[in-house]
Design a protein around this motif. Structure first.
Motif, PDB file in Angstrom:
ATOM      1  N   VAL A 200       1.005  -1.216   0.158  1.00  0.00           N
ATOM      2  CA  VAL A 200      -0.045   0.019  -0.063  1.00  0.00           C
ATOM      3  C   VAL A 200       0.900   1.278  -0.011  1.00  0.00           C
ATOM      4  CG1 VAL A 200      -1.697   1.418   1.460  1.00  0.00           C
ATOM      5  CG2 VAL A 200      -2.163  -0.951   0.924  1.00  0.00           C
ATOM      6  N   GLY A 201       1.891   1.306   0.757  1.00  0.00           N
ATOM      7  CA  GLY A 201       2.798   2.349   0.914  1.00  0.00           C
ATOM      8  C   GLY A 201       3.564   2.510  -0.443  1.00  0.00           C
ATOM      9  N   ARG A 202       3.975   1.450  -1.210  1.00  0.00           N
ATOM     10  CA  ARG A 202       4.626   1.827  -2.444  1.00  0.00           C
ATOM     11  C   ARG A 202       3.666   2.251  -3.717  1.00  0.00           C
ATOM     12  NH1 ARG A 202       7.774  -3.016  -0.615  1.00  0.00           N
ATOM     13  NH2 ARG A 202       6.180  -4.207  -1.209  1.00  0.00           N
ATOM     14  N   GLY A 203       2.498   1.655  -3.329  1.00  0.00           N
ATOM     15  CA  GLY A 203       1.531   1.969  -4.512  1.00  0.00           C
ATOM     16  C   GLY A 203       0.947   3.407  -4.283  1.00  0.00           C
ATOM     17  N   THR A 204       0.928   3.793  -2.983  1.00  0.00           N
ATOM     18  CA  THR A 204       0.645   5.424  -2.809  1.00  0.00           C
ATOM     19  C   THR A 204       1.621   6.186  -3.277  1.00  0.00           C
ATOM     20  OG1 THR A 204      -0.693   4.516  -0.681  1.00  0.00           O
ATOM     21  CG2 THR A 204      -0.146   6.991  -1.177  1.00  0.00           C
ATOM     22  N   ALA A 205       2.936   6.028  -2.973  1.00  0.00           N
ATOM     23  CA  ALA A 205       3.894   6.783  -3.543  1.00  0.00           C
ATOM     24  C   ALA A 205       3.898   6.815  -5.150  1.00  0.00           C
ATOM     25  CB  ALA A 205       5.256   6.473  -3.051  1.00  0.00           C
ATOM     26  N   LEU A 206       3.967   5.616  -5.791  1.00  0.00           N
ATOM     27  CA  LEU A 206       3.875   5.622  -7.154  1.00  0.00           C
ATOM     28  C   LEU A 206       2.602   6.298  -8.009  1.00  0.00           C
ATOM     29  CD1 LEU A 206       5.773   4.189  -8.836  1.00  0.00           C
ATOM     30  CD2 LEU A 206       4.154   2.359  -9.305  1.00  0.00           C
TER      31      LEU A 206
ATOM     32  N   SER B 289       2.206  -0.247 -10.394  1.00  0.00           N
ATOM     33  CA  SER B 289       2.117  -0.740  -9.117  1.00  0.00           C
ATOM     34  C   SER B 289       2.023  -2.442  -9.270  1.00  0.00           C
ATOM     35  CB  SER B 289       1.021  -0.232  -8.112  1.00  0.00           C
ATOM     36  OG  SER B 289       0.819  -0.899  -7.192  1.00  0.00           O
ATOM     37  N   TYR B 290       1.354  -2.950  -9.935  1.00  0.00           N
ATOM     38  CA  TYR B 290       1.316  -4.148 -10.145  1.00  0.00           C
ATOM     39  C   TYR B 290       2.701  -4.692 -10.497  1.00  0.00           C
ATOM     40  CZ  TYR B 290      -0.788  -8.870 -10.955  1.00  0.00           C
ATOM     41  OH  TYR B 290      -0.772 -10.055 -10.927  1.00  0.00           O
ATOM     42  N   ALA B 291       3.185  -4.001 -11.484  1.00  0.00           N
ATOM     43  CA  ALA B 291       4.430  -4.510 -12.244  1.00  0.00           C
ATOM     44  C   ALA B 291       5.647  -4.450 -11.185  1.00  0.00           C
ATOM     45  CB  ALA B 291       4.877  -3.771 -13.343  1.00  0.00           C
ATOM     46  N   LEU B 292       5.384  -3.245 -10.079  1.00  0.00           N
ATOM     47  CA  LEU B 292       6.268  -3.142  -9.212  1.00  0.00           C
ATOM     48  C   LEU B 292       6.230  -4.218  -8.201  1.00  0.00           C
ATOM     49  CD1 LEU B 292       8.611  -1.312  -7.843  1.00  0.00           C
ATOM     50  CD2 LEU B 292       6.810  -0.221  -6.469  1.00  0.00           C
ATOM     51  N   GLU B 293       5.178  -4.407  -7.709  1.00  0.00           N
ATOM     52  CA  GLU B 293       4.771  -5.301  -6.701  1.00  0.00           C
ATOM     53  C   GLU B 293       5.532  -6.836  -7.107  1.00  0.00           C
ATOM     54  OE1 GLU B 293       4.216  -4.959  -3.667  1.00  0.00           O
ATOM     55  OE2 GLU B 293       3.930  -2.736  -4.155  1.00  0.00           O
ATOM     56  N   LYS B 294       5.126  -7.240  -8.290  1.00  0.00           N
ATOM     57  CA  LYS B 294       5.767  -8.461  -8.782  1.00  0.00           C
ATOM     58  C   LYS B 294       7.098  -8.536  -8.662  1.00  0.00           C
ATOM     59  CE  LYS B 294       4.294 -11.516 -12.391  1.00  0.00           C
ATOM     60  NZ  LYS B 294       3.784 -11.527 -13.832  1.00  0.00           N
ATOM     61  N   LYS B 295       7.764  -7.242  -8.945  1.00  0.00           N
ATOM     62  CA  LYS B 295       9.135  -7.200  -9.067  1.00  0.00           C
ATOM     63  C   LYS B 295       9.792  -7.367  -7.527  1.00  0.00           C
ATOM     64  CE  LYS B 295      10.920  -5.532 -12.671  1.00  0.00           C
ATOM     65  NZ  LYS B 295      10.992  -4.815 -13.897  1.00  0.00           N
ATOM     66  N   VAL B 296       9.317  -6.768  -6.677  1.00  0.00           N
ATOM     67  CA  VAL B 296      10.007  -6.891  -5.343  1.00  0.00           C
ATOM     68  C   VAL B 296       9.500  -7.869  -4.317  1.00  0.00           C
ATOM     69  CG1 VAL B 296      10.175  -4.179  -5.498  1.00  0.00           C
ATOM     70  CG2 VAL B 296       8.232  -5.200  -4.410  1.00  0.00           C
TER      71      VAL B 296
END
Lengths: 152, 501
Positions: free
Chosen positions: B253-259, B278-285
């Motif tokens: 949620v924190g990363r999604g909010t920032a992005l 955000s989906y791409a980022l979450e998958k990556k991390v």
């Protein structure tokens, strides 16, 4: 006509026609100079740019293979747009209370699943009453409730 | 800048009885249209705009804003329960959300989406409160050169971030800009492209364009592929997330909010792009990326936070610069103008009631949405099963009445029909209608600033480069366009948009 050319081709053709039309129509307007732009200056520039974009897209459509245009479904288009135009013509004559449900009925037939049934028809009546109450009575939109046909 | 005093004013405004009522109405409607596939916030805001003319400016904007961010909440419900995006921004939520629902975790998925959206919305609201006044004080020093450059940058960004062909995005913007010029030329009084028509002398109302292209045009597209909607379940349980769930969703949620907050500010970006990124980022991390697509909690939490944050921060450029970053913001600008308020950097100072009232109402609205979407989820589950066949005649009816009430004339209905056909055909040709509406709203402003700038500098084009601010803005715009043309980034961009189809 459809299906033979790519999306790029047709989009390009539309841009080109619109761009050229803009430039031609803008010729009646004063062009002015860069420092003192007349009403024709900006439209001429925009129209010219649009025509160029159109030409590029058109050529790309001719030279490169691309996606073909899918079938344009005429029936829903004629019914839905026809219903809006019917409403525009019939409003004064029939009034909101008749023209609105009629237009909605024509619109509804555009669906592949359209069936005549009592429940949706009752819903149509209820929705019409709701619109008359909210818009004509509540919000004072000057829509004729009953048209000239009914002496309204 | 006394931020506490300002916030107090905002609280007083937002908590007035009518503003609370209209805020609730807005978020309720927003959730409803978010839940219903085939009815988007652009068409809804356009339909309801005429209704808001009688309201005070702040009440009107509070309600319209509620529709926009409310739709982000509602969209996820349909995505999770039916595997259909209720809203384009919840496309990615469907991937993992629906899988969770099939595994009997629908309640957990819905709670994650709602809580994630709420946290993101709250943070984004604070960001607006801090950054908008700052940005507007900078923008107050802008002259015509800077404004022109800023709008060019905005249009360039919307081209780059738009999905689909770059060429067509530029074409649609130009088409929109030209449409925006129809009517009386403000400076000389000359009639432009009116074909002698009295009704066109005042120009075409953007509401007519929006309802035609987004309302009718969308209906025509939707009628091509009507499908049955069956919900996986009618009773949702397990809405209370466990402590472990809450901890698991915090980082995404924190990363999604920032992005989302960053992407929301950029024109053309907004809610949809944020959720994909955000989906791409979450998958990556993620520590176990193979879980994505099979019901990963992070795959729901991140994108849902991102799309709501993006929806909120897209208000920043609209409120501080008067520049829309998406079609809904273009409509908001139109709503402000109709209320007699010229959107721009002075809004924050001259309309504190409107500005701070809106900010506080956003937070209240998000709170209302949390309640609407969790305890009252049953209403929306029932609503999903309303067939589209009942829905679209009602949409047409609202469009008809709404357009008529703009000028109390049937001429606008004819125009709307014309734009409906245009919207449908353009969609068939993969020409996105969103840039058209942005161009349409910006057209008159762009011309006015260009004319003024050239008048001031006596026709010297180099004045755009000698003013440092405008030079930087134009440079960034050029860099953006160039970056898309560069082959490496181009392929990346195409890759990023590929999942959408």
């Amino acid at each position: 006509m459809q299906g033979h050319r790519t999306k790029d081709f047709w989009a390009g053709a539309i841009y080109l026609v619109l761009g050229l039309a803009t430039v031609i129509l803008a010729r009646d307007l004063t062009l002015g100079s860069a420092a003192r732009m007349g009403p024709g200056y900006f439209p001429t520039v925009l129209g010219g740019l649009l025509a160029i974009i159109g030409l590029v897209s058109l050529l790309r459509g001719l030279l490169r293979p691309g996606e073909l245009v899918e079938r344009i479904h005429m029936k829903p288009m004629i019914l839905v747009i026809g219903a809006t135009l019917f409403f525009a013509i019939a409003l004064d004559f029939l009034g909101l209370a008749v023209a609105l449900p009629a237009a909605m009925f024509i619109t509804a037939t555009a669906s592949k699943r359209f069936r005549l049934a009592p429940v949706p028809l009752l819903g149509l009546v209820a929705f019409t009453i709701f619109c008359v109450l909210v818009f004509v009575r509540g919000l004072d939109v000057p829509l004729p409730m009953f048209g000239t046909l009914f002496g309204g | 800048m006394d931020i506490l005093g300002d916030l107090l004013l905002g609280v007083q405004t937002a908590f007035s009885f009518w503003n609370l009522t209209y805020c609730l109405l807005g978020v309720f409607l927003g959730t409803a249209i978010g839940v219903l596939p085939g009815l988007g916030p652009t068409a809804t805001v356009a339909m309801l705009l005429p209704v808001t003319f009688g309201l005070s400016p702040e009440t009107a904007i509070i309600m319209l804003a509620g529709i926009f961010y409310g739709a982000q909440y509602g969209g996820s419900t349909t995505a999770i329960l039916v595997n259909l995006p209720g809203e384009s921004s919840s496309v990615v939520t469907a991937i993992d959300g629906y899988q969770m629902a099939r595994q009997g975790q629908a309640g957990k998925a819905l709670a994650t989406a709602a809580i994630g959206s709420f946290i993101a919305g709250s943070i984004a609201t604070v960001l607006i409160a801090f950054f908008a006044p700052l940005l507007s004080s900078v923008a107050l020093a802008f002259g015509p050169h800077e404004y022109f450059a800023l709008m060019v940058l905005g249009l360039a960004a919307s081209v780059v971030l738009a999905s689909g062909s770059l060429l067509h995005a530029v074409g649609m913007i130009l088409f929109g800009l030209i449409l925006g010029l129809i009517g009386t030329d403000v400076q000389t009084g000359a009639m432009r492209f009116t074909f002698g028509s009295f009704e066109l002398a005042d120009g075409i109302s953007f509401v007519v364009v929006a309802m035609g292209v987004f309302g009718l045009g969308e209906i025509l597209s939707n009628l091509e592929n009507e499908s049955d909607r069956t919900t996986v379940l009618t009773k949702v349980t397990g809405l209370m997330p466990t402590r472990a769930d809450l901890r698991a969703m915090l980082a995404p949620v924190g990363r999604g909010t920032a992005l989302g907050s960053v992407l929301g500010i950029l024109p053309g970006g907004g809610a949809m792009l944020s959720s994909f990124a955000s989906y791409a980022l979450e998958k990556k991390v993620s520590k176990n990326p193979q879980q994505f697509g099979k019901g990963a909690l992070a795959g729901v939490a991140g994108p849902e936070a991102a799309n709501n944050a993006g929806a909120q921060t897209s208000f920043i450029p609209m409120l501080t610069l008067g520049i829309p970053s998406n079609p809904v913001m273009a409509l908001m600008i139109g709503a402000l103008i109709m209320q007699g308020i010229q959107p721009g950097p002075s809004v924050v100072q001259d309309q504190p009631v409107l500005f701070w009232g809106l900010i506080v109402s956003m937070w209240i609205g998000n709170l209302m949405l949390l309640v609407l979407n969790l305890p009252l989820i049953g209403i929306w589950v029932k609503m999903i099963s309303i067939p589209y066949g009942y829905l679209f005649p009602c949409i047409v009816a609202f469009c008809l009445i709404g357009v008529f009430s703009l000028a109390n004339s049937t001429f606008d209905i004819w125009l709307m029909g014309l734009f409906g056909v245009a919207g449908y055909i353009l969609r068939k040709l993969d020409c996105e209608p969103a840039p058209l509406l942005l161009g349409f709203v910006l057209g008159p402003m762009l011309e006015e600033h260009l004319r003024r700038a050239m008048l001031v500098s006596r026709g010297d084009v180099t004045s755009f480069v000698t003013s440092p601010i405008s030079a930087v803005l134009l440079l960034v715009a050029a860099a953006l366009i160039a970056s898309v043309l560069a082959p490496a980034i181009r392929s990346k961009r195409e890759e990023a948009f590929q999942d959408e189809d």
